[in-house]
Design a protein around this motif. Structure first.
Motif, PDB file in Angstrom:
ATOM      1  N   LEU A 220       0.833  -1.193   0.000  1.00  0.00           N
ATOM      2  CA  LEU A 220       0.000   0.000   0.000  1.00  0.00           C
ATOM      3  C   LEU A 220       0.871   1.249   0.000  1.00  0.00           C
ATOM      4  O   LEU A 220       1.977   1.217   0.538  1.00  0.00           O
ATOM      5  CB  LEU A 220      -0.908   0.003   1.236  1.00  0.00           C
ATOM      6  N   PRO A 221       0.380   2.356  -0.568  1.00  0.00           N
ATOM      7  CA  PRO A 221      -0.805   2.462  -1.414  1.00  0.00           C
ATOM      8  C   PRO A 221      -0.605   1.732  -2.739  1.00  0.00           C
ATOM      9  O   PRO A 221       0.496   1.272  -3.031  1.00  0.00           O
ATOM     10  CB  PRO A 221      -0.958   3.973  -1.627  1.00  0.00           C
ATOM     11  N   ARG A 222      -1.679   1.640  -3.511  1.00  0.00           N
ATOM     12  CA  ARG A 222      -1.601   0.900  -4.760  1.00  0.00           C
ATOM     13  C   ARG A 222      -0.491   1.463  -5.657  1.00  0.00           C
ATOM     14  O   ARG A 222      -0.443   2.665  -5.915  1.00  0.00           O
ATOM     15  CB  ARG A 222      -2.945   0.982  -5.478  1.00  0.00           C
ATOM     16  N   PRO A 223       0.395   0.611  -6.159  1.00  0.00           N
ATOM     17  CA  PRO A 223       1.476   1.090  -7.023  1.00  0.00           C
ATOM     18  C   PRO A 223       0.972   1.410  -8.427  1.00  0.00           C
ATOM     19  O   PRO A 223      -0.124   1.005  -8.822  1.00  0.00           O
ATOM     20  CB  PRO A 223       2.451  -0.087  -7.053  1.00  0.00           C
ATOM     21  N   PHE A 224       1.782   2.136  -9.182  1.00  0.00           N
ATOM     22  CA  PHE A 224       1.449   2.449 -10.563  1.00  0.00           C
ATOM     23  C   PHE A 224       1.392   1.167 -11.393  1.00  0.00           C
ATOM     24  O   PHE A 224       2.200   0.269 -11.222  1.00  0.00           O
ATOM     25  CB  PHE A 224       2.507   3.392 -11.152  1.00  0.00           C
ATOM     26  N   GLY A 225       0.424   1.092 -12.296  1.00  0.00           N
ATOM     27  CA  GLY A 225       0.322  -0.076 -13.157  1.00  0.00           C
ATOM     28  C   GLY A 225      -1.114  -0.443 -13.420  1.00  0.00           C
ATOM     29  O   GLY A 225      -2.040   0.067 -12.761  1.00  0.00           O
ATOM     30  N   PRO A 226      -1.351  -1.347 -14.341  1.00  0.00           N
ATOM     31  CA  PRO A 226      -2.709  -1.670 -14.763  1.00  0.00           C
ATOM     32  C   PRO A 226      -3.476  -2.590 -13.823  1.00  0.00           C
ATOM     33  O   PRO A 226      -4.695  -2.634 -13.855  1.00  0.00           O
ATOM     34  CB  PRO A 226      -2.497  -2.358 -16.118  1.00  0.00           C
ATOM     35  N   SER A 227      -2.793  -3.352 -12.987  1.00  0.00           N
ATOM     36  CA  SER A 227      -3.474  -4.351 -12.173  1.00  0.00           C
ATOM     37  C   SER A 227      -3.988  -3.751 -10.874  1.00  0.00           C
ATOM     38  O   SER A 227      -3.288  -3.016 -10.183  1.00  0.00           O
ATOM     39  CB  SER A 227      -2.525  -5.513 -11.843  1.00  0.00           C
ATOM     40  N   GLY A 228      -5.233  -4.074 -10.556  1.00  0.00           N
ATOM     41  CA  GLY A 228      -5.791  -3.650  -9.279  1.00  0.00           C
ATOM     42  C   GLY A 228      -5.783  -4.760  -8.243  1.00  0.00           C
ATOM     43  O   GLY A 228      -6.362  -4.622  -7.170  1.00  0.00           O
ATOM     44  N   ALA A 229      -5.137  -5.877  -8.565  1.00  0.00           N
ATOM     45  CA  ALA A 229      -5.103  -7.018  -7.656  1.00  0.00           C
ATOM     46  C   ALA A 229      -4.270  -6.695  -6.417  1.00  0.00           C
ATOM     47  O   ALA A 229      -3.294  -5.943  -6.475  1.00  0.00           O
ATOM     48  CB  ALA A 229      -4.525  -8.233  -8.370  1.00  0.00           C
ATOM     49  N   VAL A 230      -4.678  -7.273  -5.288  1.00  0.00           N
ATOM     50  CA  VAL A 230      -3.928  -7.094  -4.043  1.00  0.00           C
ATOM     51  C   VAL A 230      -2.544  -7.706  -4.193  1.00  0.00           C
ATOM     52  O   VAL A 230      -2.389  -8.828  -4.687  1.00  0.00           O
ATOM     53  CB  VAL A 230      -4.677  -7.749  -2.871  1.00  0.00           C
ATOM     54  N   GLN A 231      -1.533  -6.963  -3.782  1.00  0.00           N
ATOM     55  CA  GLN A 231      -0.157  -7.458  -3.788  1.00  0.00           C
ATOM     56  C   GLN A 231       0.392  -7.397  -2.370  1.00  0.00           C
ATOM     57  O   GLN A 231       0.015  -6.523  -1.578  1.00  0.00           O
ATOM     58  CB  GLN A 231       0.717  -6.620  -4.713  1.00  0.00           C
ATOM     59  N   LEU A 232       1.291  -8.315  -2.051  1.00  0.00           N
ATOM     60  CA  LEU A 232       1.880  -8.367  -0.721  1.00  0.00           C
ATOM     61  C   LEU A 232       3.337  -7.915  -0.757  1.00  0.00           C
ATOM     62  O   LEU A 232       4.030  -8.078  -1.767  1.00  0.00           O
ATOM     63  CB  LEU A 232       1.807  -9.785  -0.158  1.00  0.00           C
ATOM     64  N   SER A 233       3.787  -7.386   0.374  1.00  0.00           N
ATOM     65  CA  SER A 233       5.203  -7.060   0.518  1.00  0.00           C
ATOM     66  C   SER A 233       6.019  -8.344   0.513  1.00  0.00           C
ATOM     67  O   SER A 233       5.510  -9.412   0.911  1.00  0.00           O
ATOM     68  CB  SER A 233       5.441  -6.322   1.834  1.00  0.00           C
ATOM     69  N   PRO A 234       7.267  -8.291   0.078  1.00  0.00           N
ATOM     70  CA  PRO A 234       8.121  -9.476   0.162  1.00  0.00           C
ATOM     71  C   PRO A 234       8.165 -10.007   1.598  1.00  0.00           C
ATOM     72  O   PRO A 234       8.042  -9.242   2.565  1.00  0.00           O
ATOM     73  CB  PRO A 234       9.488  -8.964  -0.289  1.00  0.00           C
ATOM     74  N   PHE A 235       8.364 -11.294   1.720  1.00  0.00           N
ATOM     75  CA  PHE A 235       8.306 -11.961   3.023  1.00  0.00           C
ATOM     76  C   PHE A 235       9.213 -11.283   4.046  1.00  0.00           C
ATOM     77  O   PHE A 235       8.784 -10.955   5.158  1.00  0.00           O
ATOM     78  CB  PHE A 235       8.708 -13.430   2.848  1.00  0.00           C
ATOM     79  N   ASP A 236      10.471 -11.070   3.706  1.00  0.00           N
ATOM     80  CA  ASP A 236      11.427 -10.512   4.676  1.00  0.00           C
ATOM     81  C   ASP A 236      11.036  -9.098   5.100  1.00  0.00           C
ATOM     82  O   ASP A 236      11.191  -8.724   6.267  1.00  0.00           O
ATOM     83  CB  ASP A 236      12.837 -10.510   4.089  1.00  0.00           C
ATOM     84  N   GLU A 237      10.542  -8.313   4.149  1.00  0.00           N
ATOM     85  CA  GLU A 237      10.109  -6.959   4.493  1.00  0.00           C
ATOM     86  C   GLU A 237       8.903  -7.001   5.419  1.00  0.00           C
ATOM     87  O   GLU A 237       8.817  -6.220   6.379  1.00  0.00           O
ATOM     88  CB  GLU A 237       9.776  -6.171   3.229  1.00  0.00           C
ATOM     89  N   ALA A 238       7.979  -7.897   5.139  1.00  0.00           N
ATOM     90  CA  ALA A 238       6.789  -8.022   5.977  1.00  0.00           C
ATOM     91  C   ALA A 238       7.172  -8.373   7.410  1.00  0.00           C
ATOM     92  O   ALA A 238       6.656  -7.791   8.372  1.00  0.00           O
ATOM     93  CB  ALA A 238       5.855  -9.076   5.395  1.00  0.00           C
ATOM     94  N   VAL A 239       8.080  -9.308   7.563  1.00  0.00           N
ATOM     95  CA  VAL A 239       8.504  -9.720   8.902  1.00  0.00           C
ATOM     96  C   VAL A 239       9.234  -8.589   9.603  1.00  0.00           C
ATOM     97  O   VAL A 239       9.042  -8.343  10.805  1.00  0.00           O
ATOM     98  CB  VAL A 239       9.374 -10.982   8.823  1.00  0.00           C
ATOM     99  N   ALA A 240      10.079  -7.868   8.878  1.00  0.00           N
ATOM    100  CA  ALA A 240      10.825  -6.759   9.474  1.00  0.00           C
ATOM    101  C   ALA A 240       9.871  -5.684  10.003  1.00  0.00           C
ATOM    102  O   ALA A 240      10.119  -5.087  11.065  1.00  0.00           O
ATOM    103  CB  ALA A 240      11.785  -6.162   8.453  1.00  0.00           C
ATOM    104  N   LYS A 241       8.787  -5.442   9.284  1.00  0.00           N
ATOM    105  CA  LYS A 241       7.831  -4.435   9.743  1.00  0.00           C
ATOM    106  C   LYS A 241       7.121  -4.883  11.013  1.00  0.00           C
ATOM    107  O   LYS A 241       6.866  -4.071  11.913  1.00  0.00           O
ATOM    108  CB  LYS A 241       6.830  -4.124   8.629  1.00  0.00           C
ATOM    109  N   ILE A 242       6.813  -6.168  11.103  1.00  0.00           N
ATOM    110  CA  ILE A 242       6.199  -6.685  12.327  1.00  0.00           C
ATOM    111  C   ILE A 242       7.188  -6.615  13.486  1.00  0.00           C
ATOM    112  O   ILE A 242       6.829  -6.243  14.616  1.00  0.00           O
ATOM    113  CB  ILE A 242       5.711  -8.128  12.111  1.00  0.00           C
TER     114      ILE A 242
END
Length: 291
Positions: free
Chosen positions: A121-143
Protein backbone atom coordinates in the motif's frame (compact mmCIF):
# COMPACT_ATOMS: atom_id res chain seq x y z
CA UNK A 1 -8.31 -10.32 41.96
CA UNK A 2 -9.42 -7.45 39.71
CA UNK A 3 -12.97 -7.47 38.41
CA UNK A 4 -13.56 -6.89 34.71
CA UNK A 5 -14.98 -3.48 35.60
CA UNK A 6 -11.67 -2.40 37.14
CA UNK A 7 -9.51 -3.50 34.23
CA UNK A 8 -8.21 -1.11 31.60
CA UNK A 9 -9.28 -1.46 27.99
CA UNK A 10 -6.05 -3.23 27.09
CA UNK A 11 -6.28 -5.55 30.09
CA UNK A 12 -9.84 -6.46 29.11
CA UNK A 13 -8.73 -7.24 25.56
CA UNK A 14 -5.92 -9.43 26.88
CA UNK A 15 -8.45 -11.22 29.08
CA UNK A 16 -10.55 -11.94 25.98
CA UNK A 17 -7.49 -13.34 24.20
CA UNK A 18 -6.79 -15.56 27.21
CA UNK A 19 -10.37 -16.83 27.43
CA UNK A 20 -12.10 -19.69 25.65
CA UNK A 21 -14.79 -17.41 24.22
CA UNK A 22 -15.28 -15.72 20.86
CA UNK A 23 -16.75 -12.20 21.06
CA UNK A 24 -18.29 -10.05 18.35
CA UNK A 25 -16.52 -6.77 17.62
CA UNK A 26 -18.56 -3.61 17.11
CA UNK A 27 -17.97 -1.42 14.07
CA UNK A 28 -16.62 1.90 15.36
CA UNK A 29 -15.74 4.92 13.24
CA UNK A 30 -16.56 8.03 15.30
CA UNK A 31 -17.33 9.03 18.91
CA UNK A 32 -21.06 8.33 18.55
CA UNK A 33 -20.51 4.77 17.35
CA UNK A 34 -17.84 4.28 20.02
CA UNK A 35 -20.18 5.41 22.80
CA UNK A 36 -23.01 3.24 21.44
CA UNK A 37 -20.69 0.22 21.49
CA UNK A 38 -20.08 0.87 25.17
CA UNK A 39 -23.74 1.42 26.01
CA UNK A 40 -24.77 -1.75 24.17
CA UNK A 41 -22.28 -3.86 26.09
CA UNK A 42 -19.82 -4.81 23.36
CA UNK A 43 -16.61 -6.26 24.72
CA UNK A 44 -14.41 -5.19 21.81
CA UNK A 45 -14.59 -2.94 18.75
CA UNK A 46 -12.85 -2.63 15.41
CA UNK A 47 -11.97 0.51 13.47
CA UNK A 48 -11.16 -0.50 9.91
CA UNK A 49 -8.97 1.67 7.72
CA UNK A 50 -11.86 2.01 5.29
CA UNK A 51 -14.16 3.29 8.03
CA UNK A 52 -11.64 5.87 9.19
CA UNK A 53 -11.26 7.12 5.62
CA UNK A 54 -15.03 7.31 5.18
CA UNK A 55 -15.61 9.16 8.45
CA UNK A 56 -12.68 11.58 8.27
CA UNK A 57 -12.33 12.25 4.55
CA UNK A 58 -15.48 10.95 2.88
CA UNK A 59 -13.04 9.12 0.63
CA UNK A 60 -12.53 5.48 -0.39
CA UNK A 61 -9.96 3.24 1.25
CA UNK A 62 -6.99 4.23 -0.91
CA UNK A 63 -4.55 5.21 1.89
CA UNK A 64 -5.40 8.87 1.43
CA UNK A 65 -5.88 9.17 5.18
CA UNK A 66 -2.75 10.25 7.03
CA UNK A 67 -1.41 8.69 10.22
CA UNK A 68 -2.12 11.88 12.16
CA UNK A 69 -5.74 11.89 10.98
CA UNK A 70 -6.15 8.24 11.97
CA UNK A 71 -4.63 8.82 15.41
CA UNK A 72 -6.89 11.82 16.00
CA UNK A 73 -9.99 9.81 15.07
CA UNK A 74 -8.90 6.94 17.34
CA UNK A 75 -8.46 9.37 20.23
CA UNK A 76 -11.89 10.88 19.62
CA UNK A 77 -13.34 7.39 20.01
CA UNK A 78 -11.30 6.11 22.95
CA UNK A 79 -11.93 9.21 25.05
CA UNK A 80 -15.68 8.57 25.13
CA UNK A 81 -15.82 4.76 25.27
CA UNK A 82 -14.38 2.06 27.50
CA UNK A 83 -14.68 -0.65 24.84
CA UNK A 84 -11.24 -1.97 23.78
CA UNK A 85 -10.60 -0.66 20.28
CA UNK A 86 -8.66 -2.72 17.73
CA UNK A 87 -7.31 -0.31 15.11
CA UNK A 88 -6.42 -1.24 11.55
CA UNK A 89 -2.94 0.23 11.14
CA UNK A 90 -2.89 -0.86 7.48
CA UNK A 91 0.71 -1.14 6.23
CA UNK A 92 2.02 1.13 8.97
CA UNK A 93 2.06 4.12 6.62
CA UNK A 94 5.40 3.30 5.04
CA UNK A 95 8.47 1.24 5.77
CA UNK A 96 9.54 -0.35 9.06
CA UNK A 97 10.47 2.99 10.61
CA UNK A 98 7.07 4.38 9.63
CA UNK A 99 5.50 1.37 11.32
CA UNK A 100 7.27 2.33 14.54
CA UNK A 101 5.84 5.84 14.32
CA UNK A 102 2.39 4.37 13.67
CA UNK A 103 2.60 2.23 16.80
CA UNK A 104 3.77 5.18 18.91
CA UNK A 105 0.94 7.42 17.71
CA UNK A 106 -1.83 4.85 18.11
CA UNK A 107 -0.50 3.91 21.53
CA UNK A 108 -0.82 7.52 22.66
CA UNK A 109 -4.24 7.78 21.04
CA UNK A 110 -5.53 5.06 23.35
CA UNK A 111 -5.93 2.13 20.97
CA UNK A 112 -6.12 -1.21 22.75
CA UNK A 113 -4.48 -2.98 19.81
CA UNK A 114 -3.05 -2.15 16.40
CA UNK A 115 -2.87 -4.50 13.44
CA UNK A 116 -0.04 -4.21 10.92
CA UNK A 117 -0.45 -5.92 7.56
CA UNK A 118 1.81 -6.91 4.68
CA UNK A 119 -0.38 -5.60 1.85
CA UNK A 120 1.53 -3.43 -0.61
CA UNK A 121 0.00 0.00 0.00
CA UNK A 122 -0.81 2.46 -1.41
CA UNK A 123 -1.60 0.90 -4.76
CA UNK A 124 1.48 1.09 -7.02
CA UNK A 125 1.45 2.45 -10.56
CA UNK A 126 0.32 -0.08 -13.16
CA UNK A 127 -2.71 -1.67 -14.76
CA UNK A 128 -3.47 -4.35 -12.17
CA UNK A 129 -5.79 -3.65 -9.28
CA UNK A 130 -5.10 -7.02 -7.66
CA UNK A 131 -3.93 -7.09 -4.04
CA UNK A 132 -0.16 -7.46 -3.79
CA UNK A 133 1.88 -8.37 -0.72
CA UNK A 134 5.20 -7.06 0.52
CA UNK A 135 8.12 -9.48 0.16
CA UNK A 136 8.31 -11.96 3.02
CA UNK A 137 11.43 -10.51 4.68
CA UNK A 138 10.11 -6.96 4.49
CA UNK A 139 6.79 -8.02 5.98
CA UNK A 140 8.50 -9.72 8.90
CA UNK A 141 10.83 -6.76 9.47
CA UNK A 142 7.83 -4.44 9.74
CA UNK A 143 6.20 -6.68 12.33
CA UNK A 144 9.46 -6.85 14.28
CA UNK A 145 9.63 -3.05 14.16
CA UNK A 146 6.06 -2.80 15.48
CA UNK A 147 6.88 -5.05 18.42
CA UNK A 148 10.06 -3.09 19.16
CA UNK A 149 8.17 0.21 19.01
CA UNK A 150 5.64 -1.02 21.54
CA UNK A 151 8.43 -1.27 24.13
CA UNK A 152 7.09 -1.52 27.67
CA UNK A 153 3.65 -0.20 26.74
CA UNK A 154 0.71 -2.53 27.27
CA UNK A 155 -0.56 -1.85 23.73
CA UNK A 156 -1.29 -5.10 21.90
CA UNK A 157 0.38 -5.61 18.51
CA UNK A 158 -1.20 -7.94 15.96
CA UNK A 159 0.21 -9.27 12.70
CA UNK A 160 -2.14 -9.42 9.73
CA UNK A 161 -1.85 -10.95 6.28
CA UNK A 162 -4.14 -11.63 3.33
CA UNK A 163 -1.70 -14.20 1.97
CA UNK A 164 -4.28 -17.01 2.08
CA UNK A 165 -6.36 -15.29 -0.60
CA UNK A 166 -3.41 -13.85 -2.53
CA UNK A 167 -0.60 -16.43 -2.53
CA UNK A 168 -2.23 -19.47 -0.98
CA UNK A 169 -2.46 -21.07 2.42
CA UNK A 170 1.17 -22.21 2.59
CA UNK A 171 2.45 -18.65 2.33
CA UNK A 172 -0.16 -17.48 4.84
CA UNK A 173 0.97 -20.09 7.35
CA UNK A 174 4.64 -19.18 6.81
CA UNK A 175 3.95 -15.48 7.34
CA UNK A 176 1.79 -16.01 10.42
CA UNK A 177 4.41 -18.29 11.97
CA UNK A 178 7.08 -15.64 11.33
CA UNK A 179 4.86 -12.95 12.85
CA UNK A 180 4.32 -15.17 15.87
CA UNK A 181 8.07 -15.63 16.26
CA UNK A 182 8.51 -11.86 16.05
CA UNK A 183 6.59 -11.44 19.31
CA UNK A 184 3.10 -10.22 18.39
CA UNK A 185 0.23 -10.73 20.83
CA UNK A 186 -2.25 -12.14 18.32
CA UNK A 187 -2.77 -12.77 14.61
CA UNK A 188 -5.44 -11.17 12.46
CA UNK A 189 -7.03 -13.12 9.61
CA UNK A 190 -8.95 -10.98 7.08
CA UNK A 191 -11.45 -12.39 4.63
CA UNK A 192 -11.05 -16.17 4.95
CA UNK A 193 -13.05 -17.98 2.27
CA UNK A 194 -13.47 -21.44 3.76
CA UNK A 195 -13.04 -23.38 6.98
CA UNK A 196 -10.01 -25.22 5.64
CA UNK A 197 -8.05 -21.95 5.63
CA UNK A 198 -8.96 -21.20 9.24
CA UNK A 199 -8.25 -24.80 10.27
CA UNK A 200 -4.80 -24.80 8.69
CA UNK A 201 -3.78 -21.50 10.27
CA UNK A 202 -5.12 -22.42 13.70
CA UNK A 203 -3.22 -25.72 13.57
CA UNK A 204 0.05 -24.05 12.53
CA UNK A 205 0.28 -21.31 15.17
CA UNK A 206 -0.28 -21.05 18.90
CA UNK A 207 -1.35 -17.43 19.34
CA UNK A 208 -4.95 -16.21 19.61
CA UNK A 209 -6.60 -15.26 16.32
CA UNK A 210 -8.98 -12.48 15.26
CA UNK A 211 -11.06 -12.56 12.09
CA UNK A 212 -12.93 -10.03 9.96
CA UNK A 213 -14.79 -9.96 6.67
CA UNK A 214 -15.78 -13.62 6.41
CA UNK A 215 -18.72 -14.97 4.38
CA UNK A 216 -21.86 -16.01 6.24
CA UNK A 217 -21.09 -19.78 6.41
CA UNK A 218 -17.97 -19.00 8.47
CA UNK A 219 -19.75 -16.68 10.89
CA UNK A 220 -20.31 -19.33 13.55
CA UNK A 221 -18.93 -18.16 16.91
CA UNK A 222 -19.05 -21.69 18.36
CA UNK A 223 -16.88 -23.03 15.54
CA UNK A 224 -14.59 -19.99 15.60
CA UNK A 225 -13.98 -20.44 19.32
CA UNK A 226 -12.72 -23.98 18.69
CA UNK A 227 -10.10 -22.49 16.34
CA UNK A 228 -8.85 -19.96 18.94
CA UNK A 229 -10.54 -17.03 17.21
CA UNK A 230 -11.23 -14.75 20.16
CA UNK A 231 -12.91 -11.80 18.40
CA UNK A 232 -14.55 -11.48 15.02
CA UNK A 233 -16.56 -9.24 12.72
CA UNK A 234 -18.48 -10.26 9.61
CA UNK A 235 -17.93 -6.78 8.20
CA UNK A 236 -18.88 -3.14 8.62
CA UNK A 237 -22.44 -3.37 7.35
CA UNK A 238 -23.75 -1.31 10.27
CA UNK A 239 -22.01 1.69 8.70
CA UNK A 240 -23.73 0.90 5.40
CA UNK A 241 -27.13 0.69 7.10
CA UNK A 242 -26.55 4.04 8.83
CA UNK A 243 -25.45 5.64 5.56
CA UNK A 244 -28.60 4.50 3.76
CA UNK A 245 -30.81 5.79 6.57
CA UNK A 246 -29.13 9.20 6.39
CA UNK A 247 -29.35 9.29 2.60
CA UNK A 248 -33.01 8.30 2.51
CA UNK A 249 -34.07 10.81 5.15
CA UNK A 250 -32.16 13.66 3.49
CA UNK A 251 -33.63 12.68 0.13
CA UNK A 252 -37.14 12.72 1.61
CA UNK A 253 -36.67 16.21 3.03
CA UNK A 254 -35.23 17.44 -0.26
CA UNK A 255 -38.36 16.08 -1.96
CA UNK A 256 -40.62 18.05 0.37
CA UNK A 257 -41.11 15.92 3.46
CA UNK A 258 -41.18 17.77 6.77
CA UNK A 259 -38.18 16.72 8.84
CA UNK A 260 -40.31 16.92 11.97
CA UNK A 261 -42.42 14.07 10.62
CA UNK A 262 -39.69 11.72 9.40
CA UNK A 263 -40.20 8.11 10.58
CA UNK A 264 -37.74 6.12 12.68
CA UNK A 265 -36.23 9.09 14.49
CA UNK A 266 -34.08 8.32 17.49
CA UNK A 267 -35.96 8.90 20.74
CA UNK A 268 -34.77 11.88 22.75
CA UNK A 269 -33.36 9.58 25.42
CA UNK A 270 -31.25 7.67 22.87
CA UNK A 271 -29.92 10.88 21.34
CA UNK A 272 -28.97 12.19 24.76
CA UNK A 273 -27.27 8.97 25.80
CA UNK A 274 -25.34 8.75 22.51
CA UNK A 275 -24.08 12.31 22.89
CA UNK A 276 -23.24 12.04 26.59
CA UNK A 277 -25.86 14.48 27.83
CA UNK A 278 -26.30 12.87 31.30
CA UNK A 279 -22.58 13.13 32.06
CA UNK A 280 -22.36 16.70 30.80
CA UNK A 281 -25.46 17.67 32.79
CA UNK A 282 -23.76 16.37 35.94
CA UNK A 283 -20.61 18.36 35.14
CA UNK A 284 -22.67 21.46 34.45
CA UNK A 285 -24.41 21.19 37.82
CA UNK A 286 -21.12 20.61 39.62
CA UNK A 287 -18.91 23.23 38.03
CA UNK A 288 -21.24 25.86 36.56
CA UNK A 289 -23.66 26.07 39.47
CA UNK A 290 -26.71 25.15 37.41
CA UNK A 291 -29.87 24.33 39.32
Amino acid sequence: MLSMGSLTQRQRLRAILDSERCVTMATVFDPISARLASQLGYEAALMGGSLASYAVLGAPDLILLTLSELAEQVHRCTRVSDVPLVVDGDHGYGNALSVMRTVHELDRAGAAAVTIEDTLLPRPFGPSGAVQLSPFDEAVAKIEAAVAARGDSDLLVMGRTSAATVNGIEDAVARFKAFEAAGVDALFLPGPRKREEIDAIAAAVKLPLLMAGAPAPLCDPAYLATRRIKAWSAGHQTFSVALKALHDSMQAVRAGALSLELPDQAPKALLEEATGVPAFDALTRRFLGAA
